[in-house]
Design a protein around this motif. Structure first.
Motif, short mmCIF file in Angstrom:
data_model
loop_
_atom_site.label_atom_id
_atom_site.label_comp_id
_atom_site.label_asym_id
_atom_site.label_seq_id
_atom_site.Cartn_x
_atom_site.Cartn_y
_atom_site.Cartn_z
N HIS A 1 0.51 -1.26 -0.16
CA HIS A 1 0.15 0.06 0.01
C HIS A 1 0.95 1.16 0.20
O HIS A 1 0.60 1.91 0.83
CB HIS A 1 -1.02 -0.01 1.16
CG HIS A 1 -1.88 -1.17 0.98
ND1 HIS A 1 -2.93 -1.38 -0.07
CD2 HIS A 1 -2.32 -2.00 1.93
CE1 HIS A 1 -3.62 -2.32 0.32
NE2 HIS A 1 -3.23 -2.68 1.25
N ARG B 1 -2.55 3.79 -3.89
CA ARG B 1 -2.01 3.05 -2.92
C ARG B 1 -3.01 2.08 -2.47
O ARG B 1 -2.44 1.47 -1.52
CB ARG B 1 -1.25 3.59 -2.25
CG ARG B 1 -1.80 4.70 -1.18
CD ARG B 1 -0.80 5.44 -0.42
NE ARG B 1 -1.20 6.21 0.78
CZ ARG B 1 -0.69 6.68 1.96
NH1 ARG B 1 0.51 6.14 1.90
NH2 ARG B 1 -1.53 7.31 2.79
N GLN B 2 -4.25 2.14 -2.89
CA GLN B 2 -5.47 1.39 -2.24
C GLN B 2 -5.01 -0.14 -2.79
O GLN B 2 -5.56 -0.97 -2.25
CB GLN B 2 -6.81 2.04 -2.60
CG GLN B 2 -7.21 1.33 -3.83
CD GLN B 2 -6.73 2.19 -4.97
OE1 GLN B 2 -6.02 3.24 -4.73
NE2 GLN B 2 -7.41 2.07 -6.07
#
Length: 432
Positions: free
Chosen positions: A279, A420-421
């Protein structure tokens, strides 16, 4: 009809079944409120993904390959990903959970009937079962997207999985990949998508690449050294994003005394130092690499380290060879709900001694997404071509949430550098 055709039909049916079993797990592990809720503006409601995979299956297998009458032509626009941004989908008149389940079940019955009656050769769309393989991969890709939505939901944990294996061998240092040509991409992988094609020769200068992915412990050292506060390590765009988004650590990290904790699928615990960091966006990965005196690998460097067999000069399907991924090779398919520590999969190592190139985390590269020389869109431009350009960076290798059907040494993923999920991490490289 030949034995080979029968075997291919059995394989396709099994892969369609595996994908649907996973979709069912991800959508039946939550209540109807969670199914229709939008857990993040970056993600669709889970019920949209459920009906969307059915709609794509209907469009390509039932209508196109099978030539059958539409099941629900009236919902085509609702589930067209290009017509409705994710943030707007909760406001659409979507099928409810029960109706969506009935719809995808009806479509699947018709698709299996089409499979039983179709020739699996003669045209590029059906040759070696391509259209069916495309739908298998599409559903598994949405399953990974739904898994990311589960990571963003709040509330009690609903998914269970055993922990990943412990390290079996120590993994440190770098591998030197010598200069020279290798064959990148593929022209022979039967279910490869258009952006993986065609195979072409690329000459790559010598480079060093880390044998292991960057770990939580290594990344925490970057934070503790003031990495998020020092613009020296960040690109201009990266520093601007770090400031505007208020980034201070990977997504889902929080301070825990003098260390860090992370929240994963509803459970919070101290970070495991030797597990790969996950992430992080492209900008965070590039900043860490600069702080470490290195850089991110190019896409060609990553693929050369993953596929080239130095003994034969041939590009293999996977780092370990041509056999499909098995449980001993890589952390794939949601068998575990987090990356495995460095050295957990010695059977998956490349000939160069580079570990865990497949599975665990998608690896950011420094390469913009583009078509290979000789690229031709197939079977539709919107799968790849409309995304070509500097707005997207390429990620490679798959994650713990990627299915084996949608992951190979040539498979290419892409996303905005601020995202970044997704289950994204990285390893570093440097010039030789």
């Amino acid at each position: 009809m030949t034995i080979e055709t029968d075997r291919l039909r059995d394989l396709v049916a099994a892969e369609l079944g595996r994908a649907r079993d996973r979709t069912t797990l991800l959508t039946e592990s939550v209540d109807e409120g969670d199914l229709i809720r939008q857990h993040s503006p970056l993600m669709s409601p889970l019920v949209w993904d459920l009906a969307h995979v059915g709609n794509q299956e209907e469009l390509w297998l039932v209508r196109d390959v099978g030539g059958r009458e539409p099941v629900r032509r009236d919902i085509d626009e609702l589930y067209d990903a290009f017509k409705h941004p994710r943030r707007d989908r909760p406001q659409l008149p979507l099928l409810g959970p029960g109706e969506a389940r009935r719809y995808v079940a009806t479509v699947r019955d018709k698709a299996l009937d089409v499979l039983s009656r179709s020739r699996l050769d003669g045209t590029p769309l059906v040759d070696q079962g391509f259209a069916f393989g495309m739908i298998v991969q599409h559903e598994q890709q949405h399953d990974e997207t739904m898994l990311a939505t589960h990571q963003l939901r709040t509330g009690a944990p609903v998914l269970e999985a055993p922990p990943p294996p412990a390290p079996a061998v120590p993994v440190t240092g770098e591998a030197l990949i010598p200069a020279g040509p290798f064959t990148m991409g593929t022209s022979t992988e039967p279910w490869a998508l258009d952006n993986e094609r065609p195979a072409h020769q690329v000459i790559v200068p010598a480079f060093h690449i880390d044998r292991a992915l960057v770990t939580n412990g290594q990344y925490a050292a970057f934070i503790d050294d003031g990495g998020y506060d020092d613009p020296r390590w960040w690109s201009e765009a990266g520093w601007a994003h770090r400031q505007s988004a208020g980034l201070v650590a990977p997504q889902h990290w929080s301070r825990d005394g003098d260390g860090w904790a992370s929240t994963s699928f509803g459970r919070t615990q101290r970070i495991v130092a030797d597990e790969p960091v996950v992430h992080v966006c492209f900008h965070e990965a590039a900043a860490y690499a600069a702080w470490a005196g290195k850089r991110l690998p190019t896409e060609a460097e990553w693929e050369k380290a993953a596929r080239l067999d130095p003994a034969t000069g041939r590009s293999r399907r996977f780092p370990w060879g041509d056999d499909p991924p098995a449980a001993e090779h890589a952390n794939l398919g949601q068998r575990h709900l987090r990356p495995a520590p460095a050295g957990a999969y010695p059977m998956g190592v490349s000939p160069w001694g580079v570990h865990q190139l497949i599975g665990d985390v998608w690896e950011w590269t420094s390469t913009d997404f583009h078509g290979y020389p000789g690229f031709a869109p197939f079977p539709y431009r919107e799968y790849s071509e409309v995304f070509f350009g500097p707005e997207y960076k390429v990620l490679r290798g798959g994650s713990f949430g990627t299915d084996r059907s949608a992951c190979r040494g040539t498979f290419r993923n892409w996303d905005y550098p601020i995202r970044r999920q997704i289950f994204s991490g990285f390893r570093c490289a440097r010039d030789a």
